[in-house]
Design a protein around this motif. Structure first.
Motif, PDB file in Angstrom:
ATOM      1  N   ALA A 148       0.853  -1.192   0.000  1.00 51.90           N
ATOM      2  CA  ALA A 148       0.000   0.000   0.000  1.00 51.90           C
ATOM      3  C   ALA A 148       0.880   1.230   0.000  1.00 51.90           C
ATOM      4  CB  ALA A 148      -0.932   0.014   1.216  1.00 51.90           C
ATOM      5  N   ARG A 149       0.338   2.310  -0.568  1.00 57.74           N
ATOM      6  CA  ARG A 149       1.056   3.580  -0.593  1.00 57.74           C
ATOM      7  C   ARG A 149       0.052   4.720  -0.642  1.00 57.74           C
ATOM      8  NH1 ARG A 149       1.241   7.712  -4.438  1.00 57.74           N
ATOM      9  NH2 ARG A 149       1.393   6.138  -6.111  1.00 57.74           N
ATOM     10  N   GLY A 150       0.320   5.770   0.136  1.00 57.86           N
ATOM     11  CA  GLY A 150      -0.624   6.884   0.147  1.00 57.86           C
ATOM     12  C   GLY A 150      -0.137   8.054   0.957  1.00 57.86           C
ATOM     13  N   TYR A 151      -1.101   8.854   1.444  1.00 58.43           N
ATOM     14  CA  TYR A 151      -0.778  10.122   2.083  1.00 58.43           C
ATOM     15  C   TYR A 151      -1.810  10.452   3.147  1.00 58.43           C
ATOM     16  CZ  TYR A 151      -4.422  11.601  -1.183  1.00 58.43           C
ATOM     17  OH  TYR A 151      -5.596  11.694  -1.875  1.00 58.43           O
ATOM     18  N   ASN A 152      -1.448  11.393   4.006  1.00 61.18           N
ATOM     19  CA  ASN A 152      -2.373  11.922   4.999  1.00 61.18           C
ATOM     20  C   ASN A 152      -3.297  12.921   4.312  1.00 61.18           C
ATOM     21  OD1 ASN A 152      -3.347  13.696   7.232  1.00 61.18           O
ATOM     22  ND2 ASN A 152      -2.066  12.309   8.455  1.00 61.18           N
ATOM     23  N   ASN A 153      -4.587  12.864   4.609  1.00 69.86           N
ATOM     24  CA  ASN A 153      -5.551  13.715   3.904  1.00 69.86           C
ATOM     25  C   ASN A 153      -5.302  15.202   4.103  1.00 69.86           C
ATOM     26  OD1 ASN A 153      -6.767  11.420   2.977  1.00 69.86           O
ATOM     27  ND2 ASN A 153      -8.450  11.457   4.465  1.00 69.86           N
ATOM     28  N   SER A 154      -4.613  15.577   5.173  1.00 77.24           N
ATOM     29  CA  SER A 154      -4.310  16.993   5.396  1.00 77.24           C
ATOM     30  C   SER A 154      -3.317  17.529   4.373  1.00 77.24           C
ATOM     31  CB  SER A 154      -3.765  17.197   6.812  1.00 77.24           C
ATOM     32  OG  SER A 154      -2.537  16.500   6.981  1.00 77.24           O
ATOM     33  N   ASP A 155      -2.692  16.625   3.590  1.00 81.04           N
ATOM     34  CA  ASP A 155      -1.681  17.034   2.627  1.00 81.04           C
ATOM     35  C   ASP A 155      -2.219  17.103   1.193  1.00 81.04           C
ATOM     36  OD1 ASP A 155       0.275  17.127   4.646  1.00 81.04           O
ATOM     37  OD2 ASP A 155       0.616  14.976   4.480  1.00 81.04           O
ATOM     38  N   TRP A 215      -6.432   3.190   7.007  1.00 80.42           N
ATOM     39  CA  TRP A 215      -6.101   4.466   6.388  1.00 80.42           C
ATOM     40  C   TRP A 215      -7.342   5.355   6.339  1.00 80.42           C
ATOM     41  CZ3 TRP A 215      -1.394   5.208   3.129  1.00 80.42           C
ATOM     42  CH2 TRP A 215      -0.483   4.146   3.253  1.00 80.42           C
ATOM     43  N   THR A 216      -8.407   4.845   5.743  1.00 82.74           N
ATOM     44  CA  THR A 216      -9.636   5.622   5.574  1.00 82.74           C
ATOM     45  C   THR A 216     -10.201   6.065   6.914  1.00 82.74           C
ATOM     46  OG1 THR A 216     -10.127   4.337   3.587  1.00 82.74           O
ATOM     47  CG2 THR A 216     -11.936   5.612   4.545  1.00 82.74           C
ATOM     48  N   ASN A 217     -10.129   5.183   7.902  1.00 82.64           N
ATOM     49  CA  ASN A 217     -10.720   5.471   9.205  1.00 82.64           C
ATOM     50  C   ASN A 217      -9.864   6.381  10.068  1.00 82.64           C
ATOM     51  OD1 ASN A 217     -12.837   3.797   8.483  1.00 82.64           O
ATOM     52  ND2 ASN A 217     -12.009   2.003   9.542  1.00 82.64           N
ATOM     53  N   ASN A 218      -8.693   6.734   9.575  1.00 85.78           N
ATOM     54  CA  ASN A 218      -7.801   7.593  10.368  1.00 85.78           C
ATOM     55  C   ASN A 218      -7.225   8.734   9.547  1.00 85.78           C
ATOM     56  OD1 ASN A 218      -7.345   6.246  13.216  1.00 85.78           O
ATOM     57  ND2 ASN A 218      -7.429   4.564  11.705  1.00 85.78           N
ATOM     58  N   GLY A 219      -8.010   9.244   8.606  1.00 89.01           N
ATOM     59  CA  GLY A 219      -7.638  10.463   7.903  1.00 89.01           C
ATOM     60  C   GLY A 219      -6.530  10.331   6.903  1.00 89.01           C
ATOM     61  N   ALA A 220      -6.400   9.158   6.274  1.00 89.74           N
ATOM     62  CA  ALA A 220      -5.382   8.953   5.250  1.00 89.74           C
ATOM     63  C   ALA A 220      -6.006   8.250   4.056  1.00 89.74           C
ATOM     64  CB  ALA A 220      -4.217   8.143   5.802  1.00 89.74           C
ATOM     65  N   THR A 243       1.163  17.283  -0.879  1.00 88.11           N
ATOM     66  CA  THR A 243       2.344  17.738  -0.153  1.00 88.11           C
ATOM     67  C   THR A 243       2.561  16.771   1.006  1.00 88.11           C
ATOM     68  OG1 THR A 243       1.049  19.149   1.331  1.00 88.11           O
ATOM     69  CG2 THR A 243       1.815  20.131  -0.742  1.00 88.11           C
ATOM     70  N   GLY A 244       3.595  16.985   1.779  1.00 86.21           N
ATOM     71  CA  GLY A 244       3.791  16.185   2.983  1.00 86.21           C
ATOM     72  C   GLY A 244       4.421  14.831   2.735  1.00 86.21           C
ATOM     73  N   PRO A 245       4.447  13.969   3.787  1.00 89.06           N
ATOM     74  CA  PRO A 245       5.109  12.663   3.696  1.00 89.06           C
ATOM     75  C   PRO A 245       4.347  11.685   2.810  1.00 89.06           C
ATOM     76  CG  PRO A 245       4.828  13.364   5.990  1.00 89.06           C
ATOM     77  CD  PRO A 245       3.980  14.260   5.155  1.00 89.06           C
ATOM     78  N   VAL A 246       5.080  10.720   2.256  1.00 88.61           N
ATOM     79  CA  VAL A 246       4.487   9.580   1.562  1.00 88.61           C
ATOM     80  C   VAL A 246       4.680   8.352   2.452  1.00 88.61           C
ATOM     81  CG1 VAL A 246       4.543   8.110  -0.471  1.00 88.61           C
ATOM     82  CG2 VAL A 246       4.970  10.561  -0.700  1.00 88.61           C
ATOM     83  N   PRO A 255     -13.480   6.549   0.161  1.00 87.89           N
ATOM     84  CA  PRO A 255     -12.916   6.422  -1.188  1.00 87.89           C
ATOM     85  C   PRO A 255     -13.483   5.226  -1.937  1.00 87.89           C
ATOM     86  CG  PRO A 255     -11.321   5.760   0.469  1.00 87.89           C
ATOM     87  CD  PRO A 255     -12.475   6.348   1.210  1.00 87.89           C
ATOM     88  N   THR A 256     -13.452   5.315  -3.226  1.00 88.31           N
ATOM     89  CA  THR A 256     -13.870   4.226  -4.100  1.00 88.31           C
ATOM     90  C   THR A 256     -12.630   3.676  -4.801  1.00 88.31           C
ATOM     91  OG1 THR A 256     -16.029   5.221  -4.464  1.00 88.31           O
ATOM     92  CG2 THR A 256     -15.276   3.588  -6.089  1.00 88.31           C
ATOM     93  N   TYR A 257     -12.494   2.344  -4.815  1.00 92.35           N
ATOM     94  CA  TYR A 257     -11.329   1.723  -5.429  1.00 92.35           C
ATOM     95  C   TYR A 257     -11.713   0.982  -6.705  1.00 92.35           C
ATOM     96  CZ  TYR A 257      -8.575   2.891  -1.344  1.00 92.35           C
ATOM     97  OH  TYR A 257      -7.915   3.582  -0.364  1.00 92.35           O
ATOM     98  N   VAL A 258     -10.842   1.089  -7.692  1.00 95.07           N
ATOM     99  CA  VAL A 258     -11.045   0.455  -8.982  1.00 95.07           C
ATOM    100  C   VAL A 258      -9.986  -0.630  -9.147  1.00 95.07           C
ATOM    101  CG1 VAL A 258     -11.135   0.790 -11.470  1.00 95.07           C
ATOM    102  CG2 VAL A 258     -11.920   2.611  -9.922  1.00 95.07           C
ATOM    103  N   SER A 259     -10.418  -1.807  -9.580  1.00 94.78           N
ATOM    104  CA  SER A 259      -9.483  -2.917  -9.760  1.00 94.78           C
ATOM    105  C   SER A 259      -8.439  -2.580 -10.820  1.00 94.78           C
ATOM    106  CB  SER A 259     -10.247  -4.179 -10.170  1.00 94.78           C
ATOM    107  OG  SER A 259      -9.355  -5.250 -10.388  1.00 94.78           O
ATOM    108  N   LYS A 260      -7.191  -2.993 -10.536  1.00 96.32           N
ATOM    109  CA  LYS A 260      -6.080  -2.777 -11.462  1.00 96.32           C
ATOM    110  C   LYS A 260      -5.309  -4.084 -11.596  1.00 96.32           C
ATOM    111  CE  LYS A 260      -1.598  -0.469 -11.865  1.00 96.32           C
ATOM    112  NZ  LYS A 260      -0.581   0.350 -11.169  1.00 96.32           N
ATOM    113  N   ALA A 261      -5.071  -4.498 -12.813  1.00 97.75           N
ATOM    114  CA  ALA A 261      -4.338  -5.744 -13.042  1.00 97.75           C
ATOM    115  C   ALA A 261      -2.916  -5.626 -12.508  1.00 97.75           C
ATOM    116  CB  ALA A 261      -4.320  -6.078 -14.525  1.00 97.75           C
TER     117      ALA A 261
END
Length: 883
Positions: free
Chosen positions: A591-598, A631-636, A607-610, A685-691
């Motif tokens: 998994a990879r993402g960011y904090n929603n405040s960024d 992630w979703t439940n904690n602002g990311a 912006t901000g950390p990855v 968020p909504t997720y789309v399948s990716k091969a």
């Protein structure tokens, strides 16, 4: 247990003395030339004589091989008749009466499991025999043999009828069985059930070997009648020749380079001795180009996991930056091969490093393939970052052996930055194996680097005394598990995210009662302790890029996992200090993402950390459902998520960018991934399948851009990065004594800039940036500037970083008049510094013409330049203080 290096064996010396006596008395003749030549030609075999796949005779019929013989060990002798026994290749094993994996090992040959063939009780003991041949004269030249066995549960090993190893046959655990040597029956239960098979390394005296046929016999014991599995394999049996000096020839293994606090001029080395008699270790080092070498003694750091081999480590100083060196480790007559590495280049701006998640499972299969792919991709790598769980069981020496085997080339030529995981504590609560294998900077947290938290340990109250005990213990225990190292403008920081109160508790803990006592909140305090240190380390970082690595994720990805304590104390520090990469493992997913405040208003621009979680081994978990997504439940936000996929990550570093790419190294039939739909509406968020891409292809990619102004952007692949700061001059050339128009854009609004002419900094004045981030102002080039030599206009930013653009200075016009040179524009680049306005450009000095009539005037100008320089430094200091 260690044994001292010994001189050539006594039997050889006695034979020589006896022969000399016979020759002297006339009863024997000296060796002829041909006889001596034959002796000199005898070579001890160096390849392993026994390995996985070797054919063994074996007995799995619940029959005592000694029969009615009073000598119960008769079956271990060379002349014993085993022709009626079965024969098959190793490895041998059984799992619930089937040929199946026993822990991580897959047997080749199935053993019978039960006495009646279908149900418990199990067959208590299995018996194995194999042989190898030694040519005449060989045995006398063997100092010892080293053998590795993998077993479940207990075993005994014999060489030519002599017992050389008892492994778990005399357990002190009263709930398990011991071998009863008074019992005339060889069929006995013995050992301790320890889950997966264990590894044992034996050092065998060479005196037990003989020319001709040598017999190896093994008794394998089940620990109880209800045991679910059994396993045996001898993966190695190597002969160690003896040198004339008495040193046993056995090259060290597990050689690894680890960082120091001064990587441009020093390097840390660790390795494990090749033989139990090697009580000293050395590093021999010299320039890769050739020439003289120097030898440095290494420090013994311990024997771990009962393999009898000493570990060594040493830091070599006095090296030259950006220089290739060759080195080898060991001791005289028994060094390793030569390896090469290059010291840090402080001026390097383009290189790579590799990030691995958990190796842990598949260390002998998946792991070496992952590393090989990473090395082939990251050809400019300076090293690798490992997010913990290098192995599955810290007390299992075979797993360490396999991890190092996979890293064999990478670890000996580039720097390894590793973080401990929870499995590094498995069977090794004090991390003895970790600290024996690795040498890391001793800059861990202490009361000098944890800020206000240190005040809790001040005073004589029960609470303060207990805090003091914890902090003193942790300052020692955190050594080599919490550390940082700066390498080519990247600060690599390692944290220890495991919170086991066993190792966190001091041996002596003052009494304390009440909610204020630290003993009531140890796990949270250990995390907070590191958070305070991390804040200190980030705020004092001289490096442009800051990367932190640890094991358990602050934003968990796999089903059923959550780390609220880590998230509470560490995420605010990451966000406040705008760290660049947070690299984690543990969850066996991606998994990879960011904090929603960024987030920004632009899709794919943050912006901000990855935050990233990776898996680099063969163990896979399922992702958490979206309803329970941590992630979703904690602002990311997870930008991408994947399961049943093995990856490695290559990060390309340049002056202003980090380009992160994750590659598929292996995947299962259940591999799947999803990406977030940034345009979908809704509270979640909504997720789309990716091969999942094919092995070797890019799985995930993004770029972190950081400009000299401190402005930072994270962009998804294909998203344009906002423009950074730039300088332009109205004319690319100007006459000395004439004005030049300098303009800038992409700068911090309302900030004040200092403008200088380089090479030697000469202050031209200052400029104020407008609300739109631009400025345009005229500056006069001093009449004393040396013409027709390289110069640059340098802008010193409020944070001490610099921007520059080249300019050509032409000679002054005749009679002091004349216009500027031809028109032209020059665009500056965002060249981030570390606070000094002098960028170290290799430019000619700026100053008056070198002619005799102006010597006195030149001295005056030099004095004036010094005054200007001091004024500029003072102004820069005041700007930093106010920024």
């Amino acid at each position: 247990m260690t044994i001292s290096a010994r001189a050539p064996r006594a039997r050889r010396g006695l034979v020589a003395l006896a022969l000399a006596a016979l020759v002297g008395s006339g009863f024997a003749t000296p060796l002829t030339g041909s006889t001596a030549a034959v002796a000199a030609e005898i070579e001890v075999p160096t390849e392993s004589l026994i390995r996985t796949g070797t054919t063994w005779r074996y007995l799995d019929t619940n029959t005592d091989p000694a029969g009615e013989d009073d000598n119960r060990a008769i079956w271990t002798t060379t002349n014993f008749d085993d022709s009626a026994w079965k024969q098959a290749p190793s490895a041998f094993g059984v799992k619930r009466n089937a040929l199946d994996r026993v822990g991580p090992y897959m047997p080749t040959t199935k053993l019978e499991h039960y006495i009646d063939g279908s149900a418990a009780p199990t067959i208590p003991t299995y018996f194995f025999r194999t042989t190898f041949e030694l040519a005449p004269g060989t045995a006398d030249r063997v100092a010892s043999a080293v053998s590795t066995v993998i077993h479940d549960d207990a075993l005994r090993v014999y060489v030519n009828g002599e017992r050389v190893a008892d492994v778990d046959t005399n357990s002190a655990n009263s709930s398990h069985n011991r071998v009863d040597d008074s019992n005339p029956n060889n069929l006995q239960y013995a050992g301790v059930s320890a889950g997966d098979p264990k590894t044992h390394v034996m050092n065998i005296d060479g005196d037990l070997l003989q020319d001709g046929t040598n017999t190896i016999a093994v008794a394998l014991y089940q620990d109880r009648a209800s045991s679910s599995d059994a396993y045996f394999d001898m993966t190695e049996f190597k002969l160690i020749p003896e040198t004339e000096s008495g040193t046993v020839v056995a090259a060290p293994t597990r050689v690894i380079l680890t960082p120091t606090e001064t990587p441009a001029t020093s390097q840390a080395f660790s390795f494990m001795a090749g033989h139990s008699s090697h009580e000293i270790g050395q590093v021999e080092i010299g320039l890769a180009a050739g020439g003289e070498t120097r030898v440095i003694d290494a420090n013994p750091v311990g024997i771990v996991n009962n393999n009898g081999l000493q570990h060594f480590s040493v830091t070599v100083d006095g090296l030259t930056p950006a220089t290739a060196y060759r080195y080898r480790v060991g001791l005289p007559d028994s060094f390793s091969e030569w390896f090469e590495f290059t010291t840090e280049d402080p001026n390097a701006t383009n290189f790579q490093f590799v990030y691995y998640g958990d190796a842990q499972i598949g260390l002998d299969t998946t792991w070496p393939l992952v590393v090989a792919q990473a090395e082939a991709t990251a050809t400019r790598s300076i090293g690798s970052v490992h997010a913990g769980d290098l192995i599955a069981t810290a007390s299992n020496d075979t797993q360490w052996q396999n991890w190092f085997k996979g890293m064999e080339h990478s670890a000996t030529t580039t720097t390894v930055f590793a973080a401990p995981g929870n499995h590094e504590y498995s069977g090794d609560k004090l991390m003895v194996a970790w600290k024996a294998h690795f040498e890391y900077p001793l800059n861990q947290p202490d009361t000098e680097s944890i800020g206000e938290l240190a005040a809790l340990a001040v005073g004589d109250s029960d609470v303060a005394q207990q805090y003091r005990a914890y902090f003193e213990h942790w300052a020692d225990f955190a050594a080599e598990t919490v550390y940082y190292a700066d390498y080519q403008n990247v600060r690599f920081i390692t944290l220890n995210a495991t919170r086991d109160t066993t190792f966190l508790r001091p041996d002596v803990l003052p009494a304390c009662s009440g909610d204020e006592c630290p003993s009531s909140k140890v796990a949270a305090l250990w995390t907070q302790y590191q958070a305070a240190w991390l804040d200190y380390v980030l705020k004092n970082s001289p490096s442009k890029w800051n990367v932190v690595t640890f094991h358990q994720p602050v934003y968990s990805t796999s089903s059923g996992r959550n780390e609220p304590v880590l998230r509470e104390h560490w995420v605010p520090v990451f966000e406040e200090n705008n760290i660049d990469l947070v690299l984690m493992g543990h969850d066996h997913t991606y998994a990879r993402g960011y904090n929603n405040s960024d987030t920004t208003e632009t899709i794919g621009l943050y912006t901000g950390p990855v935050y990233a979680v990776s898996n680099s081994g063969a163990k896979h978990y399922n992702l958490e459902t979206e309803a329970r997504n941590v992630w979703t439940n904690n602002g990311a936000t997870q930008v991408i998520r994947g399961q049943h996929v093995t990856t490695y990550q290559v990060i390309d570093v340049s002056e202003d960018q980090l380009v992160y790419r994750s590659y598929v190294a292996e995947k299962t039939g259940n591999a799947a991934s999803w990406v977030v739909d940034p345009e979908a509406e809704g509270e979640r968020p909504t997720y789309v399948s990716k091969a999942v891409p094919a092995v070797g292809e890019v799985f995930d990619e993004f770029t972190v851009t950081k400009y000299a102004t401190g402005e930072k952007w994270v962009t998804e692949a294909g998203v344009e990065t906002p423009a950074g700061p730039a300088l332009t001059v109205e004319n690319g050339s100007v006459r000395a004594g004439e004005p030049v128009q300098l303009s800038g854009s992409g700068l911090t609004p309302d900030s004040e800039l200092l403008v200088e002419l380089h090479s030697d900094p000469v202050s031209l004045g200052s400029a104020v940036v407008g609300a739109d981030g631009t400025f345009s102002q005229s500056f006069v080039i001093p009449a004393s500037t040396t013409p027709n030599t390289p110069h640059s206009l340098v802008v010193v930013l409020p944070n001490g970083n610099t921007l520059s653009t080249p300019i050509t200075v032409l000679p002054m016009a005749d009679n002091g008049t004349g216009g500027t040179g031809g028109a032209g524009n020059a665009s500056g680049s965002g060249n981030a510094g570390t606070g000094s306005a002098n960028t170290g450009d290799a430019l000619s000095n700026t100053g008056g013409a070198d002619v005799t009539p102006f010597v006195i005037a030149g001295a005056g100008l030099m004095l004036l330049g010094a005054v200007v320089l001091l004024a500029r430094r003072k102004a820069t200091s005041e700007q930093r203080a106010n920024s």
